[in-house]
Design an enzyme around this catalytic site. Structure first.
Site, PDB file in Angstrom:
ATOM      1  N   THR A 163      77.257 -17.039  87.228  1.00  0.00           N
ATOM      2  CA  THR A 163      77.947 -18.289  87.556  1.00  0.00           C
ATOM      3  C   THR A 163      79.263 -18.431  86.790  1.00  0.00           C
ATOM      4  O   THR A 163      79.441 -17.854  85.727  1.00  0.00           O
ATOM      5  CB  THR A 163      77.036 -19.497  87.256  1.00  0.00           C
ATOM      6  OG1 THR A 163      76.684 -19.498  85.866  1.00  0.00           O
ATOM      7  CG2 THR A 163      75.765 -19.434  88.088  1.00  0.00           C
ATOM      8  N   PRO A 164      80.205 -19.236  87.330  1.00  0.00           N
ATOM      9  CA  PRO A 164      81.537 -19.372  86.746  1.00  0.00           C
ATOM     10  C   PRO A 164      81.640 -20.550  85.784  1.00  0.00           C
ATOM     11  O   PRO A 164      80.688 -21.332  85.617  1.00  0.00           O
ATOM     12  CB  PRO A 164      82.408 -19.603  87.977  1.00  0.00           C
ATOM     13  CG  PRO A 164      81.516 -20.422  88.876  1.00  0.00           C
ATOM     14  CD  PRO A 164      80.110 -19.927  88.631  1.00  0.00           C
ATOM     15  N   TRP A 165      82.829 -20.699  85.214  1.00  0.00           N
ATOM     16  CA  TRP A 165      83.070 -21.738  84.215  1.00  0.00           C
ATOM     17  C   TRP A 165      83.532 -23.058  84.806  1.00  0.00           C
ATOM     18  O   TRP A 165      83.495 -24.084  84.130  1.00  0.00           O
ATOM     19  CB  TRP A 165      84.125 -21.265  83.207  1.00  0.00           C
ATOM     20  CG  TRP A 165      85.381 -20.730  83.855  1.00  0.00           C
ATOM     21  CD1 TRP A 165      85.691 -19.420  84.078  1.00  0.00           C
ATOM     22  CD2 TRP A 165      86.473 -21.491  84.382  1.00  0.00           C
ATOM     23  NE1 TRP A 165      86.903 -19.311  84.717  1.00  0.00           N
ATOM     24  CE2 TRP A 165      87.412 -20.568  84.911  1.00  0.00           C
ATOM     25  CE3 TRP A 165      86.767 -22.852  84.453  1.00  0.00           C
ATOM     26  CZ2 TRP A 165      88.604 -20.982  85.508  1.00  0.00           C
ATOM     27  CZ3 TRP A 165      87.951 -23.260  85.056  1.00  0.00           C
ATOM     28  CH2 TRP A 165      88.858 -22.322  85.567  1.00  0.00           C
ATOM     29  N   LYS A 189      73.300 -15.674  84.169  1.00  0.00           N
ATOM     30  CA  LYS A 189      74.402 -15.242  83.307  1.00  0.00           C
ATOM     31  C   LYS A 189      75.542 -16.235  83.501  1.00  0.00           C
ATOM     32  O   LYS A 189      76.345 -16.108  84.403  1.00  0.00           O
ATOM     33  CB  LYS A 189      74.859 -13.824  83.683  1.00  0.00           C
ATOM     34  CG  LYS A 189      75.569 -13.055  82.548  1.00  0.00           C
ATOM     35  CD  LYS A 189      76.887 -13.639  82.108  1.00  0.00           C
ATOM     36  CE  LYS A 189      78.006 -13.379  83.097  1.00  0.00           C
ATOM     37  NZ  LYS A 189      79.331 -13.931  82.584  1.00  0.00           N
ATOM     38  N   SER A 191      79.118 -18.235  82.495  1.00  0.00           N
ATOM     39  CA  SER A 191      80.372 -17.789  81.900  1.00  0.00           C
ATOM     40  C   SER A 191      80.304 -17.920  80.386  1.00  0.00           C
ATOM     41  O   SER A 191      79.779 -18.904  79.860  1.00  0.00           O
ATOM     42  CB  SER A 191      81.536 -18.626  82.441  1.00  0.00           C
ATOM     43  OG  SER A 191      82.701 -18.390  81.684  1.00  0.00           O
ATOM     44  N   ALA A 245      87.496 -10.076  93.438  1.00  0.00           N
ATOM     45  CA  ALA A 245      87.515  -8.745  92.820  1.00  0.00           C
ATOM     46  C   ALA A 245      86.184  -8.424  92.161  1.00  0.00           C
ATOM     47  O   ALA A 245      85.634  -7.324  92.339  1.00  0.00           O
ATOM     48  CB  ALA A 245      88.651  -8.666  91.799  1.00  0.00           C
ATOM     49  N   VAL A 246      85.642  -9.353  91.396  1.00  0.00           N
ATOM     50  CA  VAL A 246      84.350  -9.122  90.744  1.00  0.00           C
ATOM     51  C   VAL A 246      83.237  -9.074  91.786  1.00  0.00           C
ATOM     52  O   VAL A 246      82.305  -8.268  91.684  1.00  0.00           O
ATOM     53  CB  VAL A 246      84.075 -10.205  89.685  1.00  0.00           C
ATOM     54  CG1 VAL A 246      82.659 -10.077  89.125  1.00  0.00           C
ATOM     55  CG2 VAL A 246      85.096 -10.118  88.554  1.00  0.00           C
ATOM     56  N   GLU A 264      79.850 -16.107  96.703  1.00  0.00           N
ATOM     57  CA  GLU A 264      80.775 -17.204  97.005  1.00  0.00           C
ATOM     58  C   GLU A 264      82.037 -16.894  96.210  1.00  0.00           C
ATOM     59  O   GLU A 264      82.068 -17.055  94.990  1.00  0.00           O
ATOM     60  CB  GLU A 264      80.161 -18.545  96.612  1.00  0.00           C
ATOM     61  CG  GLU A 264      80.893 -19.733  97.195  1.00  0.00           C
ATOM     62  CD  GLU A 264      81.843 -20.360  96.195  1.00  0.00           C
ATOM     63  OE1 GLU A 264      83.058 -20.095  96.321  1.00  0.00           O
ATOM     64  OE2 GLU A 264      81.391 -21.084  95.308  1.00  0.00           O
ATOM     65  N   CYS A 298      87.328 -23.373  93.897  1.00  0.00           N
ATOM     66  CA  CYS A 298      87.542 -22.394  94.956  1.00  0.00           C
ATOM     67  C   CYS A 298      87.836 -23.045  96.298  1.00  0.00           C
ATOM     68  O   CYS A 298      88.278 -22.370  97.231  1.00  0.00           O
ATOM     69  CB  CYS A 298      86.328 -21.475  95.071  1.00  0.00           C
ATOM     70  SG  CYS A 298      84.781 -22.377  95.243  1.00  0.00           S
ATOM     71  N   GLU A 395      95.232 -17.327  95.353  1.00  0.00           N
ATOM     72  CA  GLU A 395      94.686 -18.575  94.827  1.00  0.00           C
ATOM     73  C   GLU A 395      95.301 -18.865  93.457  1.00  0.00           C
ATOM     74  O   GLU A 395      95.151 -18.081  92.522  1.00  0.00           O
ATOM     75  CB  GLU A 395      93.171 -18.418  94.706  1.00  0.00           C
ATOM     76  CG  GLU A 395      92.395 -19.678  94.507  1.00  0.00           C
ATOM     77  CD  GLU A 395      90.894 -19.424  94.572  1.00  0.00           C
ATOM     78  OE1 GLU A 395      90.165 -20.307  95.057  1.00  0.00           O
ATOM     79  OE2 GLU A 395      90.440 -18.348  94.136  1.00  0.00           O
ATOM     80  N   SER A 455      81.816 -31.111  99.978  1.00  0.00           N
ATOM     81  CA  SER A 455      80.606 -30.420  99.520  1.00  0.00           C
ATOM     82  C   SER A 455      79.455 -31.407  99.339  1.00  0.00           C
ATOM     83  O   SER A 455      79.631 -32.490  98.785  1.00  0.00           O
ATOM     84  CB  SER A 455      80.872 -29.709  98.192  1.00  0.00           C
ATOM     85  OG  SER A 455      81.878 -28.741  98.329  1.00  0.00           O
TER      86      SER A 455
END
Length: 493
Positions: A163-165, A189, A191, A245-246, A264, A298, A395, A455
């Site tokens: 997951t992101p920050w 996992k 950030s 990219a990741v 996503e 995003c 982006e 959302s």
């Protein structure tokens, strides 16, 4: 840290909300080599705490713990799993103030926005507590009289959730809640920039009665943790929110063990404002979708396409609205935009702006680092943006609103679809016919019509093209964590 931030951190720490260890098998665990990493407040640059810097060995133990827990958790009834998730939801909501404060400390978003994310994140837990009891199979009419054909849906197994920050809680619950509802167990996992909210949520999961090992959290060396998740045959599913990219690397890495994957990824959201749009509605919606979380989402409007008949009027009104936005520490009164997450984010914003200016774009408002210093950046409106500029192609992930001009509906659709991304898009128009036509023509997984915040836990979230695979939220989000099994019973005559 500022006085407010220091007092909040001290209060959260004394209440047990600031955890510094990983969470494996229901136990708080240091990194095996004792290494730690700093978690800093982006508004001040000061250290909140040091957390365990984990790697492959800890991740493998977390996977083993999740696999052990899967044996029993997957066999619990849907009603039992539902009760645990409902209790987790209740605990998150009971502590939404503390979780919001923790999020503002480590991520920087304004406190009101952070508390809003807690409620949004919790909504997925509540929704999937209910959906846990609605995993239905099928009976298929047989082709032979002595056969009976059945379809079952079963949990896929251990899930690796990366997951992101930018949404430290919601991006976790949107993945973990449906996984647990289906009977899966998870290794999270988060950030390394924002692990504290994830650890606090894990603590609440144990209090809710979710058994040890069903939820594990490892943070630290992202590449080592990712490699361990990808290499393990026990991990049957990878779910990831982050950069394209990741995401491509994870998709390639998952091939060696043929894991299910949902991704996503990045967006390049167009926000199309037609001449017939209600200007007030368009302004409100565009401000919301562009500047939420300082432009670090995003689904933020990355390109604002304005029809030529209303372009100048909209640009002036939009600039006036942006000029009144208060920037500051997320704990400040009336603050609507906090800092960017780190220096790299600021450098990216500056480079995109410089590229646009060098190619003829004009800054109407903002355009530079904020006088507050650190990673604060002025909310910016820039006009005369063209399709070849970086602001249109990639982006920006920052508080930059590029305005592009178009003439016809067909041109707007062409410009909007001229990208490899396909996550979210927005339309503002008073024409019902146009809203249907354009929505169907846009190559995006999500489309908002006369609305900038779209959302919700009850609707599917996900992109097309290089913005990802699969869907999160809604009943469709359950399918990502289930396998379909066909059973044929013979000699039934």
């Amino acid at each position: 840290m500022s006085t407010d931030a220091q007092s909040v951190a001290a209060r959260l720490n004394s209440a047990g909300f600031i955890r510094s260890q990983g969470f494996i098998g229901g136990k708080w665990t240091d990194a095996y080599d004792g290494k730690t990493i700093e978690v800093t407040n982006p508004a001040t640059g000061e250290v909140i705490t040091n957390v365990s810097c984990m790697g492959g060995r800890e991740t493998n133990d977390a996977i083993a713990s999740a696999q052990d827990a899967f044996v029993s958790w997957s066999k619990q009834t849907a009603a039992e799993r539902s009760k645990c998730l409902r209790k987790w939801y209740d605990l998150i909501m009971a502590h939404k103030e503390e979780l919001g404060q923790l999020m503002t400390l480590e991520q920087g978003k304004p406190l009101k926005e952070a508390i809003g994310e807690v409620s949004y994140g919790a909504s997925f837990v509540e929704f999937y507590a209910e959906e846990a009891k609605r995993i239905y199979g099928d009976i298929i009419p047989a082709t032979l009289p002595d056969r009976r054909l059945f379809v079952l849906k079963q949990p896929v197994g251990v899930v690796g959730a990366i997951t992101p920050w930018n949404f430290p809680l919601a991006m976790i619950t949107r993945k973990v809640a449906p996984a647990l509802a289906c009977g899966c167990t998870v290794v999270i996992k988060p950030s390394e920039l924002t692990p504290l909210t994830a650890l606090a949520a894990a603590e609440l999961s144990i209090q809710a009665g979710i058994p040890p090992g069903a939820v594990n959290v490892v943070m630290g060396n992202a590449s080592d943790i990712g490699e361990a998740l990808l290499a393990s045959p026990q991990v049957r599913k990878i779910t990831f929110t982050g950069s394209t990219a990741v995401g491509k690397k994870l998709m390639a890495g998952a091939a060696s063990t043929v894991k299910k994957v949902s991704l996503e990824l990045g967006g390049n959201a167009p926000c199309i404002i037609f001449d017939d749009a209600d200007l007030d509605v368009a302004l409100k919606g565009t401000l919301a979708t562009k500047f939420r979380n300082s432009g670090q989402t995003c689904v933020c409007a990355n390109r604002i396409l304005v029809q030529e008949g209303i372009y100048d009027k909209f640009a002036n009104a939009f600039s006036n609205a942006v000029s009144s936005m208060k920037v500051g520490d997320g704990f400040g009164e009336g603050v609507v935009q906090g800092p960017l997450i780190n220096d790299a984010a600021v450098h990216k914003v500056e480079s995109f702006l410089q590229d646009a200016i060098s190619k003829g774009a004009k800054v109407l408002i903002g355009g530079k680092r904020h006088s507050l210093g650190m990673t604060f950046f002025e909310p910016t409106v820039i006009t005369d943006v063209k399709s070849e500029m970086l602001l249109s192609r990639e982006e920006v992930f920052g508080p930059i609103a590029p305005l592009l001009k178009f003439k016809t509906e067909e041109e707007a659709i062409r410009m909007a679809n001229d990208t490899n991304a396909g996550l979210a898009a927005y339309i503002f128009t008073s024409s019902i016919k146009r809203s249907w036509r354009v929505s169907e023509a846009l190559e995006y997984g999500l489309v908002g019509v006369n609305e900038g915040l779209i959302s919700t836990e009850v609707a599917p979230f996900g992109g097309v093209k290089q913005s990802g695979l699969g869907r999160e939220g809604s009943k469709y989000g359950m399918d990502e964590y289930l396998e379909i099994k066909y059973i044929c019973l013979g000699n039934m005559s």
